[in-house]
Design a protein around this motif. Sequence first.
Motif, PDB file in Angstrom:
ATOM      1  N   HIS A 139       0.819  -1.206   0.000  1.00 11.62           N
ATOM      2  CA  HIS A 139       0.000   0.000   0.000  1.00 11.62           C
ATOM      3  C   HIS A 139       0.857   1.262   0.000  1.00 11.62           C
ATOM      4  CE1 HIS A 139      -3.886  -2.026   1.724  1.00 11.62           C
ATOM      5  NE2 HIS A 139      -3.397  -2.635   0.676  1.00 11.62           N
ATOM      6  N   LYS A 140       2.122   1.117   0.400  1.00  9.65           N
ATOM      7  CA  LYS A 140       3.009   2.281   0.508  1.00  9.65           C
ATOM      8  C   LYS A 140       4.107   2.293  -0.547  1.00  9.65           C
ATOM      9  CE  LYS A 140       2.537   2.574   5.577  1.00  9.65           C
ATOM     10  NZ  LYS A 140       3.298   2.490   6.861  1.00  9.65           N
ATOM     11  N   THR A 141       4.400   1.147  -1.117  1.00  8.57           N
ATOM     12  CA  THR A 141       5.540   1.021  -2.027  1.00  8.57           C
ATOM     13  C   THR A 141       5.064   0.591  -3.411  1.00  8.57           C
ATOM     14  OG1 THR A 141       6.897   0.322  -0.140  1.00  8.57           O
ATOM     15  CG2 THR A 141       7.803  -0.056  -2.341  1.00  8.57           C
ATOM     16  N   SER A 142       5.457   1.339  -4.421  1.00  6.52           N
ATOM     17  CA  SER A 142       5.070   1.009  -5.797  1.00  6.52           C
ATOM     18  C   SER A 142       5.966  -0.103  -6.324  1.00  6.52           C
ATOM     19  CB  SER A 142       5.199   2.239  -6.691  1.00  6.52           C
ATOM     20  OG  SER A 142       6.562   2.582  -6.866  1.00  6.52           O
ATOM     21  N   PHE A 143       5.537  -0.749  -7.390  1.00  4.90           N
ATOM     22  CA  PHE A 143       6.348  -1.813  -7.975  1.00  4.90           C
ATOM     23  C   PHE A 143       7.597  -1.244  -8.665  1.00  4.90           C
ATOM     24  CE2 PHE A 143       2.367  -4.397  -7.680  1.00  4.90           C
ATOM     25  CZ  PHE A 143       2.899  -5.396  -6.868  1.00  4.90           C
ATOM     26  N   ASP A 144       7.558   0.026  -9.043  1.00  5.05           N
ATOM     27  CA  ASP A 144       8.778   0.664  -9.557  1.00  5.05           C
ATOM     28  C   ASP A 144       9.833   0.757  -8.456  1.00  5.05           C
ATOM     29  OD1 ASP A 144       7.862   0.986 -12.135  1.00  5.05           O
ATOM     30  OD2 ASP A 144       7.075   3.008 -11.782  1.00  5.05           O
ATOM     31  N   GLU A 145       9.370   1.075  -7.233  1.00  4.83           N
ATOM     32  CA  GLU A 145      10.289   1.123  -6.093  1.00  4.83           C
ATOM     33  C   GLU A 145      10.777  -0.278  -5.740  1.00  4.83           C
ATOM     34  OE1 GLU A 145       8.977   4.685  -3.215  1.00  4.83           O
ATOM     35  OE2 GLU A 145       7.296   3.390  -3.810  1.00  4.83           O
ATOM     36  N   VAL A 146       9.925  -1.264  -5.924  1.00  4.86           N
ATOM     37  CA  VAL A 146      10.323  -2.649  -5.674  1.00  4.86           C
ATOM     38  C   VAL A 146      11.478  -3.049  -6.595  1.00  4.86           C
ATOM     39  CG1 VAL A 146       9.598  -5.068  -5.829  1.00  4.86           C
ATOM     40  CG2 VAL A 146       8.079  -3.376  -4.780  1.00  4.86           C
ATOM     41  N   LYS A 147      11.421  -2.601  -7.832  1.00  6.05           N
ATOM     42  CA  LYS A 147      12.503  -2.900  -8.781  1.00  6.05           C
ATOM     43  C   LYS A 147      13.834  -2.347  -8.291  1.00  6.05           C
ATOM     44  CE  LYS A 147       9.543  -3.062 -12.905  1.00  6.05           C
ATOM     45  NZ  LYS A 147       9.211  -2.389 -14.200  1.00  6.05           N
ATOM     46  N   VAL A 148      13.800  -1.149  -7.711  1.00  2.54           N
ATOM     47  CA  VAL A 148      15.017  -0.534  -7.165  1.00  2.54           C
ATOM     48  C   VAL A 148      15.553  -1.383  -6.006  1.00  2.54           C
ATOM     49  CG1 VAL A 148      15.958   1.492  -5.987  1.00  2.54           C
ATOM     50  CG2 VAL A 148      14.318   1.781  -7.867  1.00  2.54           C
TER      51      VAL A 148
END
Length: 407
Positions: A139-148
Amino acid sequence: MYFYAARQPILDKNKNLFAYELLFRDSIDNVFPEVDGDIATSKMIEASQFNLGISEFTGNKPAFINFTLETMSKGYPAMLTPDEVVVEILETVKPGKKLLALCKELFDNGYILALDDYEHQKVWQHFYPFIKIIKIDLHKTSFDEVKVIRQAISAYPHIQLLAEKVESYEQYNEAMEHGFELFQGFFFSKPEMVKSKNLSPSQVAMAELLYETSKPELDLASITSVFERDVSLSYKLLRYANSAIFRRRSEISTIKQALVILGSSELKRFIGLMFAVNVNPDKPSELINVSMTRAKFCELMANEAKTSVDISIAFLTGLLSMIDAILDEDLASILEKLPLAQEIKDTLLVGKGTLASLLRIVSFIEHAQWSEISEELTELGLNKDKVIQCYHDALVWADEQTVHVEG
């Protein structure tokens, strides 16, 4: 004395139970964030050591427990064995030399460490050699941030990503596609897809048994004939009736003998459990466990409420409260096909009455929504400590029963 804690399942990518997170509250009336993190962890450890016991509460699965820097410094994780606990470092703990030294010491002593609600900072790379699990709130972290994050931990293949607050199968599937291996949330307790379908012959037999055992007077001849048409059901009935939990002195060898020996209440319970466990074997076992816990909780609480409820009806209502998720079908459509007491159907479809209130209470406990419970307790005249005791007893019972009905 019972401590106020809910357990939330953590599943692997095959939807098998991996562990539980224990969510502590000081009481129903004292809810996070008002409870200090150090106090919460301290009371959790105290309760697990001297009252209930972690293994009893988690069915011998590891328990994710939150720790602050202060509670880690005091050596609280060492009060539990590495097999019992996953040391979950709260998101409020700042990375620093003291924390790094504590992590290394726990890692060297065989403990699994997890970072809670992870927000990526380069400084955390110093901790990666000692961290096994990184929890990410979807809910707080986007999948783009997950890639990082995945790129940052790519040199540490031992680290697993855990997706928190997974509330649907769509989220679960998307998280798997982005490299998550562990999942926390109640996606498994909702239908994977809504569709209309006919019951299989085995499910029809189960439905017949549910109908027969819902009658005030049992018709042993009719019930026996249903069992005799299904070899698998007969085997499981005899195995259950002969199990150690009943401490029989002599072996039970016929269907009729098993039915008579078990008695009405135990037979209804057995058939209900068999229906839940076998109606869709592809569903996560934890879904069945939650259904069993709800069934036992409703049964235990039935006589505690101001308005008394038949315990057999209460048990079956709790058990069927997740039948839409078990069958992946609309609830109303399912209940049309099952010849159940109208009281059960009204409770599940309309959500009114004592049993519906009990279902709301147990759902609030499962999600650690303590502040939502008080109004329901007042309306039913229930003691909050008794409610928590019944929930804990139901958890333990459900864990034990799974062994007896799945074999």
